[in-house]
Design a protein around this motif. Structure first.
Motif, short mmCIF file in Angstrom:
data_model
loop_
_atom_site.label_atom_id
_atom_site.label_comp_id
_atom_site.label_asym_id
_atom_site.label_seq_id
_atom_site.Cartn_x
_atom_site.Cartn_y
_atom_site.Cartn_z
N PHE A 2 46.60 38.04 27.45
CA PHE A 2 47.45 37.78 26.21
C PHE A 2 47.76 36.58 26.07
CE2 PHE A 2 52.04 37.41 24.98
CZ PHE A 2 51.76 37.76 23.52
N VAL A 3 48.26 35.61 27.22
CA VAL A 3 48.74 34.27 26.93
C VAL A 3 47.53 33.35 26.67
CG1 VAL A 3 50.88 34.49 28.23
CG2 VAL A 3 48.83 33.71 29.46
N THR A 4 46.38 33.76 27.15
CA THR A 4 45.05 32.78 27.16
C THR A 4 44.40 33.18 25.74
OG1 THR A 4 43.90 34.32 28.43
CG2 THR A 4 44.92 32.35 29.34
N TRP A 5 44.56 34.33 25.06
CA TRP A 5 43.59 34.90 23.92
C TRP A 5 42.21 35.00 24.55
CZ3 TRP A 5 45.26 33.26 18.41
CH2 TRP A 5 46.58 33.11 18.48
N ASP A 6 42.13 35.28 25.94
CA ASP A 6 40.67 35.18 26.50
C ASP A 6 40.46 36.56 27.11
OD1 ASP A 6 38.55 34.62 27.61
OD2 ASP A 6 39.09 32.97 28.70
N SER A 7 39.69 37.44 26.48
CA SER A 7 39.31 38.81 27.00
C SER A 7 38.40 38.60 28.16
CB SER A 7 38.67 39.52 25.88
OG SER A 7 37.44 39.04 25.37
N SER A 8 37.73 37.53 28.44
CA SER A 8 36.88 37.49 29.58
C SER A 8 37.46 37.25 30.97
CB SER A 8 35.95 36.13 29.26
OG SER A 8 36.58 35.05 29.59
N ILE A 9 38.83 37.10 30.80
CA ILE A 9 39.60 37.11 32.11
C ILE A 9 39.76 38.54 32.82
CG2 ILE A 9 41.96 36.70 33.28
CD1 ILE A 9 42.23 34.25 31.51
N LYS A 10 39.12 38.73 33.85
CA LYS A 10 38.93 40.10 34.43
C LYS A 10 40.29 40.23 35.42
CE LYS A 10 35.80 43.64 35.96
NZ LYS A 10 36.18 44.57 34.93
N ASP A 11 40.19 39.23 36.42
CA ASP A 11 41.37 39.09 37.63
C ASP A 11 41.94 37.74 37.58
OD1 ASP A 11 42.29 41.15 39.91
OD2 ASP A 11 42.24 39.10 40.33
N VAL A 12 43.15 37.53 37.77
CA VAL A 12 43.87 36.22 37.83
C VAL A 12 44.30 36.01 39.23
CG1 VAL A 12 44.22 35.68 35.55
CG2 VAL A 12 46.13 37.21 36.79
N LEU A 13 44.29 37.12 39.92
CA LEU A 13 45.15 37.04 41.50
C LEU A 13 44.10 36.91 42.43
CD1 LEU A 13 47.83 39.83 40.98
CD2 LEU A 13 48.04 37.31 40.59
N CYS A 14 42.75 37.09 42.23
CA CYS A 14 41.57 36.99 43.42
C CYS A 14 41.37 35.52 43.92
CB CYS A 14 40.27 37.72 42.93
SG CYS A 14 39.07 38.07 44.27
N GLY A 15 41.46 35.42 45.15
CA GLY A 15 41.35 33.98 45.70
C GLY A 15 40.04 34.01 46.09
N TYR A 16 38.98 34.20 45.14
CA TYR A 16 37.49 34.31 45.49
C TYR A 16 36.70 33.75 44.31
CZ TYR A 16 33.45 36.36 47.99
OH TYR A 16 32.03 36.58 48.42
N ARG A 17 36.70 32.26 44.28
CA ARG A 17 36.37 31.63 43.04
C ARG A 17 35.44 30.53 43.40
NH1 ARG A 17 42.13 31.41 40.05
NH2 ARG A 17 42.33 33.65 39.82
#
Length: 250
Positions: free
Chosen positions: A145-160
């Motif tokens: 919602f805050v990014t207007w970015d539907s490509s975000i799937k998970d914001v909490l996973c520390g594996y990037r």
């Protein structure tokens, strides 16, 4: 971005000294350096971290004098990685919950897409607490919602996997990025706002019954709530930019 792809792991460690040896051993097959950031641990954990760092010549130990939170520990690791010439940093947690066998795939994707953020999203087994799973989805919907970015799937996973210089530039451009439990959400929202494209791939996650959590119910919930409020304000300020981006992306 062009040129040589030179990645390393950056692993912030706080109270997970006992799990770190297994993490290091499981990552050795990737044959890339590991920056182990000792985030001001007590003497017992410090000894365990030192011991784990000696398991492989690929390990680079970075001790911090005091505990400053996952975010600041990770930032310190990024600075160290850049000083050593690494083009990309692979963030992975020290608790051993993530499937290390997926790292080779993530590194391959990062090499093929050097300007993008390669993000993991959790593929749970039956060990996941239901409250955590449901709460996670609320955070993910909020971030989209805050990014207007539907490509975000998970914001909490520390594996990037992040491009190092771009990440450093973003960190230095912002006066405040949540240094503790809100870090993973905060940094990904800012990267999305900055126009970085995100690729998402699943990674198996397990929750051992005797696992140690660094989450502090009152302190961290307050801090995360304040982070969400700050980012909502950030969205409002960026509405013209986000609207134009959506129009031109079609």
């Amino acid at each position: 971005m062009s040129g040589e792809f030179k990645p390393c792991f950056v692993i912030p460690v706080y109270n997970h000294g006992a799990a770190l040896a297994s993490v290091v051993q499981n990552l050795c097959y990737c044959k890339i350096p590991m920056v182990l950031v000792d985030d001001g641990n007590d003497s017992k954990n410090r000894e365990l971290i030192l011991s784990a760092s000696k398991l492989s010549p690929l390990c680079i130990l970075l001790p911090l004098k005091k505990n400053s939170g996952k975010g600041k520990a990770f930032f310190a690791g990024v600075e160290k990685a850049l000083s050593l010439g690494f083009t990309h940093v692979f963030q992975i947690d020290a608790d051993g919950q993530h499937d290390a066998s997926r790292c080779a795939f993530f590194l391959k994707e990062a090499e093929s897409n050097p300007e993008k953020i390669i993000c993991g999203y959790p593929e749970y087994d039956e060990s996941v607490p239901l409250k955590r799973k449901n709460g996670r989805e609320i955070s993910n919907r909020w971030a989209r919602f805050v990014t207007w970015d539907s490509s975000i799937k998970d914001v909490l996973c520390g594996y990037r996997v992040y491009p190092s210089k771009a990440l450093q530039k973003l960190i230095k451009c912002h006066a405040y990025i949540n240094a503790r439990m809100g870090f993973d959400t905060d940094i990904l929202v800012h990267l999305s706002w900055a126009g970085f494209k995100i690729l998402n791939y699943g990674v198996r996650v397990t929750y051992p019954q005797d696992g140690i959590s660094n989450f502090r119910m009152v302190r961290d919930n307050i801090a995360i709530s304040l982070t969400y409020t700050r980012l909502c304000i950030g969205m409002i300020v960026r509405i013209p930019k986000l609207l134009l981006r959506r129009i031109f992306r079609g």
